[in-house]
Write an enzyme that holds these catalytic residues in place. Sequence first.
Site, short mmCIF file in Angstrom:
data_model
loop_
_atom_site.label_atom_id
_atom_site.label_comp_id
_atom_site.label_asym_id
_atom_site.label_seq_id
_atom_site.Cartn_x
_atom_site.Cartn_y
_atom_site.Cartn_z
N HIS A 19 -33.81 27.94 -7.74
CA HIS A 19 -32.92 27.29 -6.76
C HIS A 19 -33.13 25.78 -6.76
CE1 HIS A 19 -30.54 27.24 -2.99
NE2 HIS A 19 -31.32 26.21 -2.70
N GLU A 20 -34.38 25.36 -6.68
CA GLU A 20 -34.69 23.93 -6.64
C GLU A 20 -34.37 23.25 -7.96
OE1 GLU A 20 -35.44 22.14 -4.03
OE2 GLU A 20 -35.32 23.94 -2.79
N HIS A 23 -30.76 22.18 -7.97
CA HIS A 23 -30.55 20.89 -7.30
C HIS A 23 -31.03 19.74 -8.19
CE1 HIS A 23 -29.32 22.78 -3.64
NE2 HIS A 23 -30.51 23.29 -3.33
#
Length: 340
Positions: A19-20, A23
């Site tokens: 997920h990170e 980003h």
Amino acid sequence: MIHTIVAPIIVFAVIVLVHEFGHFIMAKLTGMKVEEFAIGFGPKICSVRYGETLYSLRILPLGGFNRIMGMDNQEYTDKRAFVNRPVWQKLLVVSAGAAFNILLAFAIFTGVIWHEGKAVFPDYPVIGEVISDTPAERAGLEAGDRILYIGKSKIDKWTDIHGALANAGNTVLEVQISRAGVRHTVTVIPANRDGRTILGITAYVQVTPVSFTESLHMAADRCVAVIVGVGKGLMYIISGSPQGEVAGPIGIARIAGNVADTGILPLLLFIAILSLNLGVMNLLPIPLLDGGVIVLTVLEGLYGRKLPEKTLFYIQMAGIFILGGFFIYAMASDITALFR
């Protein structure tokens, strides 16, 4: 015991890191300044600076985080800060985390399906597996046995078994089978369990290889099915339906440990399903979640400037209240499940 501790760490670490990373990579691609990309949380174990970004390893291996300049909503003169970028770039960066979670699930489903093939239920009255400590095991039934008769009922299809066992719990039945072409008759006493009459056998499932293209299509269908299931689950929770079940950190950790005991492929599938859940949940229009940030970004784009500080404060407080309530609900469900 090791699985119970290690498996949840692996599951949370993989899902949060992916997920990170979504980003992070999108911030880099859109020209934003990423000050730090960290693996884990807490005090630093070690770090290295490559270019303008500090890459660090931290002591708690439960995922990671990004520090993208300007995501704290403060004023920055640097044009590369998040707050100074065009709205479309902000939306790409914010939504990339959930998108990468969905892509992770899609990749896992594709790989597992391509490796394992497609399971088809041919409706043959052939035993696929005999479950331990059940009437079937005690009677000597084996995987591969073809059931011909249960009592006086002729069995032509697997689905005939249910009717033949109706109301036969705790009664003596003669089951005629074919094993390696030889007929045998065994005596079975089916058990009553949760209102059902069972022997303790599973159906034969035929596995056929699939091409990579087929596995892509099947993985997409699986992702859609899980996402629809998440949506239905949310509706059940909101409506107060007893079908609405949710697992918090304790429940997820317990499930991860149990799944890990069954093998690496089930654990991968669990990661895929949980990653999809995280991706969808993060896109909900709730303040503090990515979905809430997306809504605020769109509103600021339409408004032409940042929302007033007082408005942002109330929005964030509402988000804390909603997420806090959901967390308490999830923890209560976990604790109830432990005592159930």
